[in-house]
Design a protein around this motif. Structure first.
Motif, short mmCIF file in Angstrom:
data_model
loop_
_atom_site.label_atom_id
_atom_site.label_comp_id
_atom_site.label_asym_id
_atom_site.label_seq_id
_atom_site.Cartn_x
_atom_site.Cartn_y
_atom_site.Cartn_z
N VAL A 34 0.96 -1.18 0.06
CA VAL A 34 -0.21 -0.09 -0.11
C VAL A 34 0.86 1.42 0.07
O VAL A 34 1.87 1.16 0.77
CB VAL A 34 -0.95 -0.08 1.43
N GLN A 35 0.45 2.19 -0.77
CA GLN A 35 1.21 3.30 -0.91
C GLN A 35 0.80 4.11 0.29
O GLN A 35 -0.38 4.40 0.58
CB GLN A 35 0.86 4.20 -2.15
N LEU A 36 1.73 4.65 1.06
CA LEU A 36 1.64 5.82 2.01
C LEU A 36 0.83 6.74 1.66
O LEU A 36 0.88 7.46 0.48
CB LEU A 36 2.84 6.13 2.70
N ASP A 37 0.05 7.54 2.60
CA ASP A 37 -0.87 8.53 2.39
C ASP A 37 -1.92 8.67 1.04
O ASP A 37 -2.13 9.68 0.52
CB ASP A 37 0.10 9.95 2.36
N SER A 38 -2.25 7.58 0.95
CA SER A 38 -3.20 7.16 -0.15
C SER A 38 -4.43 6.44 0.32
O SER A 38 -4.24 5.45 1.29
CB SER A 38 -2.57 6.82 -1.44
N ASN A 39 -5.37 6.10 -0.35
CA ASN A 39 -6.39 5.63 0.01
C ASN A 39 -6.49 4.08 -0.38
O ASN A 39 -5.81 3.76 -1.41
CB ASN A 39 -7.98 5.88 -0.52
N PHE A 40 -6.80 3.29 0.51
CA PHE A 40 -6.87 1.66 0.49
C PHE A 40 -8.05 1.13 0.89
O PHE A 40 -8.36 1.43 1.92
CB PHE A 40 -5.51 0.93 1.12
N THR A 41 -8.68 0.32 -0.04
CA THR A 41 -9.81 -0.49 0.56
C THR A 41 -9.58 -1.89 0.47
O THR A 41 -9.26 -2.48 -0.51
CB THR A 41 -11.05 -0.16 -0.69
N ALA A 42 -10.33 -2.53 1.73
CA ALA A 42 -9.98 -3.75 1.74
C ALA A 42 -11.67 -4.34 1.80
O ALA A 42 -12.60 -3.83 2.32
CB ALA A 42 -9.18 -4.22 3.06
N TYR A 43 -11.67 -5.89 1.68
CA TYR A 43 -13.03 -6.42 1.62
C TYR A 43 -12.94 -7.85 2.48
O TYR A 43 -11.86 -8.54 2.43
CB TYR A 43 -13.31 -6.88 0.23
#
Length: 884
Positions: A34-43
């Motif tokens: 995951v890139q720092l300071d960016s949105n990440f969505t998990a399911y």
């Protein structure tokens, strides 16, 4: 690790409890980067085994902290998603959870998030060909990615599509190609690619001919040659680093310096622009060691300069000295014949002027007429002469293996001018740039220069003089030599006149000042009642460590305020005034320099109790007062000698001469008054007693007494109580005088006697009529007998059947000063059958109280047979007491 362990423990608990170990849910994506300071969505997707719950009851946690429900999204009954923005550099555990049975928190599944950045675009790509053998490129990779990032250096020929890759080893900002991978005189395209799990990027392409990227190796100096024929030159020979490629022509930069200097000088570039392998340095200093180094690059200016070559050393040949040594002198006082001692002093020549090794010095003296006087050849830097009182010209020449220096000349004044006069200049000295700078105002007159003398001023060691010579155009100079901090330097500046005149100005200076090592010790020189004179020794020069700017004197009484006084540094004595007498004072002094201070020891003293002359004044005043008092007392005693005699040596009557001593109960009564005999009948006087009458009742008492006693000539000044039955026991009063003033001094204030008078006949006889009282007095002053104090006869009479009531009562009272007074009882209060003993007493004011304390003078007698007791004053006569 903590979160992974938590998930493993959860699974283990489920297995032990018999629950199916197959995950109840699955989280996607698995192990994401995951890139720092960016949105990440998990399911989180629920399996069939988890149908006892639904996606709406799931909740998410990261780093064991619950994610806010506002970031959840429920896609359907089995799928829940969460959106987060990671900001931590550490790996995070994201878990999908639910509450089992509504109470127990259970982790269904979780994933680890690997955090980082995609690679930045490489910048500043630079490539260098080292000596035609290795091509190395450098770049700036940008910010750290915190992920595994691979960099690849690629190049291709402009005329070919063949690409060669270079993978860095251990570093991410450089990589090298080795020959023959690259070629000269053909354009080469180079770029860098960077790649990690989050992306790929590459730098701008660099298109160059490798020949124009060459940085040759440093030249190798083969020799540095000096010859006698060229005493001011050095020849340098070196080896070309690109000899294997004749097409690579070079240009050079040559630098050099003396071994004692750190500043480099360079040969002008146009002198070494052509391709060569040697060069000759000129205009160097003779007999001087030089350091030489050089570097090179392609003559067309393309590429890079090589590093500097290794340094080489060489000494230039000797040459004749170009300057004579600095010359100075010491002149002693002339002796009886006028001869003086002269010591010539000179310094070793600086190598830049010596041009070789100085082996000999030639010192000479000549008269001003150029007549030689003395000559000495020595290998030391001083020589002593003895010269007469005439003036001379001294000179010194330095010699080396090549030749002699120009002479240094100094004028020696005649014996009449040896005394140093103040110079016509102002001299200052102060620290500057870490050195001691001496400055003066230059003279407009023509002089040969200046000489600066200095030495460390000390009270313990002698002043070892050092000196230096400066040109006539100078107005200041740094002292050359070892100059130490915290040392006082005595500096003198001498202008050198051509006529040999000697004058100087001096100044003291410190390179660096500090706090004194010791403080001043104060003591008292003189102590008085209101002031004290204090003295102290200055701080020793070797312990001052700077110029003493001032002193501060601090003093205070043992119980009082502290006072501080600032004193000039030139003073060694101070007077304290307005002090208190007989008081203990504490004092100490502090010495101040520009950079510190030092307290001296505490000293105590006590002021005097009396001021100067105060004791003498008191003694003299007391003596004078005592003398005056003595004189006044003597005068008073002389004036009052009779009064003093009366109080100290009073006239005491002789009882043997008293008439009472001749009285006898058998003596017949005498009705005629005779001063020498008793006027009473025999046995008429039975008792004698004393009554004291105060001064306050003189007037009427005297009249009354005279009326009673017609034979009485004068009335006494007062009545006094005394011996023989006085109830007041007071002090005696003055007696009655005969009226002769000359005899008044002989009267006494002693006890005045009174007699008890028998009115009727002897013993048991009844008085037939009231007769006048006749008094018989006794001249005795002796106390009455006890039988007279106590009227025993009265007690006997009280037992008799005959009763006689007195017609007069006398009461005696005692006031504060013990004075007894007589008081009469009014007629109406007397007994009816009382007989008036004395008609004259009836004229007294009846009822008037003479004594405050009522007391009967004699006991009231109810049954007295033919006898009545009364107290009346005795009448004094000249020369004794008149009998009553």
């Amino acid at each position: 690790m903590f979160y992974a362990l938590l998930v493993a423990v959860n699974i283990l608990i489920n297995a032990v409890s018999g629950v199916n170990t197959e995950p109840c849910a699955q989280t996607y994506p698995e192990s994401p980067v995951v890139q720092l300071d960016s949105n990440f969505t998990a399911y989180c997707v629920l399996n069939e085994s988890c149908m006892y719950t639904d996606a709406s009851k799931l909740f998410w946690k990261i780093r064991n902290k619950k994610v806010p429900e506002t970031q959840y999204t429920v896609l359907n009954k089995t799928v829940s998603s969460v959106t987060i923005v990671p900001s931590s550099l550490s790996d995070d555990l994201l878990t999908c959870n639910h509450l089992k049975h509504g109470e127990i928190e259970t982790t269904l599944h979780g994933i680890f998030l690997t955090l980082g950045y995609p690679p930045d675009k490489p910048e500043n790509l630079t490539c260098i060909v080292y000596n035609g053998e290795k091509l190395t490129c450098y770049w700036n990779p940008g910010r750290p990615t915190h992920l595994i990032t691979n960099y690849t250096l690629r190049h291709e020929w402009a005329s070919s599509s063949v690409i060669a890759d270079c993978i860095p080893e251990g570093v991410n900002n450089s990589c090298s190609f080795y020959a023959p991978t690259f070629q000269f005189h053909i354009d080469t395209i180079l770029w860098v690619e960077a790649k990690n799990a989050l992306g790929t990027t590459k730098s701008d392409a660099l298109r160059r001919d490798a020949a124009n990227l060459v940085k040759p190796n440093p030249p190798e100096i083969k020799s540095l040659i000096s010859t006698v024929q060229l005493p001011r030159a050095l020849k340098i020979e070196w080896k070309n680093p690109m000899e294997r490629d004749p097409s690579m022509t070079m240009k050079y930069i040559i630098r050099y310096r003396t071994n004692s200097s750190k500043e480099w000088e360079e040969v002008p570039p146009h002198d070494t622009a052509s391709h060569r392998t040697s060069f000759t340095l000129q205009d160097l200093l003779p007999y001087t060691e030089y350091v030489v180094s050089l570097r090179c690059m392609r003559s067309n200016g393309q590429g890079y300069w090589s590093d500097w070559s290794k340094e080489a050393w060489a000494i230039t040949p000797e040459d004749k000295p170009t300057k004579g040594p600095e010359l100075w002198r010491r002149i002693g006082n002339p002796d009886e014949s006028g001869n003086r001692s002269l010591r010539l002093l000179w310094k070793e020549l600086d190598p830049m002027y010596a041009n070789g090794k100085i082996t000999l010095y030639t010192a000479s003296l000549r008269r001003r007429t150029n007549e030689p006087y003395a000559l000495a050849v020595v290998n030391v830097t001083s020589y002593d002469f003895v010269i007469p009182k005439y003036s001379f010209i001294a000179s010194v020449i330095a010699n080396n293996s090549i030749g002699a220096s120009p002479p240094s000349v100094l004028a020696i004044p005649s014996g009449k001018k040896t005394e140093v006069q103040p110079a016509e200049i102002d001299v200052k000295a102060f620290p500057k740039d870490g050195k001691l700078w001496v400055e003066w105002t230059p003279l407009n007159k023509s002089i040969d220069g200046y000489v600066i003398e200095w030495c460390i001023k000390s009270e313990q060691t002698a002043c070892e003089i050092e000196w230096q010579r400066e040109p006539s155009t100078s107005s200041g100079a740094f002292l050359r030599g070892n100059i130490f901090p915290f040392k006082c330097y005595l500096i003198k500046v001498y202008p050198l006149y051509y006529d040999g005149r000697e004058s100087s100005r001096s100044v003291e200076a410190y390179l660096q000042q500090g706090a004194p090592t010791t403080g001043p010790s104060v003591r008292t020189k003189k102590v008085e009642k209101y002031k004290a004179v204090l003295v102290w020794n200055p701080v020793p020069l070797d312990e001052q460590n700077g110029f003493i700017r001032n002193y501060t004197l601090t003093f205070s009484p043992s119980h009082g305020n502290v006072t501080t006084v600032v004193i000039d540094s030139s003073n060694t004595e101070y007077t304290l005034s307005s002090l208190k007498g007989d008081t203990l004072y504490n004092i100490h002094m502090t010495a101040y320099t520009e950079n510190g201070k030092k307290d001296g020891p505490v000293y105590t003293f006590t002021t005097q109790r009396f001021a100067n002359g105060e004791v003498e004044a008191i003694v003299v005043s007391c003596c004078i007062g005592f003398l005056i008092l003595l004189l006044v007392g003597a005068f008073i005693c002389f004036r009052k000698r009779d009064l003093i005699k009366k109080h100290i040596w009073p006239n005491v009557p002789d009882p043997s001469k008293s008439n009472i001593a001749q009285w006898s109960p058998h003596t017949p009564s005498r009705h005629e008054f005779n001063p020498k005999s008793s006027p009473f009948q025999d046995g008429s006087v039975t008792n004698v007693s004393v009554v004291e009458i105060s001064e306050e009742k003189k007037s009427y008492t005297e009249q009354d007494i005279k009326s009673i006693d017609p034979l009485k000539k004068n009335t006494s000044e007062g009545f006094s109580s005394g011996i023989g039955g006085s109830s007041c026991m007071s002090s005696p009063q003055l007696s009655v005088s005969d009226g002769d003033e000359a005899e008044s001094a002989q009267t006494t204030s002693s006890t005045v006697q009174y007699s008890t008078v028998i009115i009727s006949g002897y013993r048991d006889q009844q008085p037939t009529a009231v007769v006048p009282h006749v008094f018989s007095r006794s001249e005795s002053t002796q106390p009455l007998l006890e039988s007279e104090e106590r009227p025993d006869d009265q007690q006997a009479l009280e037992r008799d059947d005959h009763s006689v009531v007195s017609n007069q009562y006398f009461k005696q009272n005692c006031n504060e000063n013990g004075t007894g007074r007589l008081q009469t009882v009014p007629q109406e209060k007397q007994p009816p059958d009382a007989v008036c003993l004395q008609n004259g007493l009836q004229d007294m004011n009846a009822g008037q109280s003479i004594c405050s304390e009522e007391q009967s003078v004699g006991s009231q007698v109810d049954h007295v047979i033919g006898e009545i007791k009364s107290y009346l004053p005795q009448i004094a006569r000249r020369g004794g007491y008149m009998p009553q």
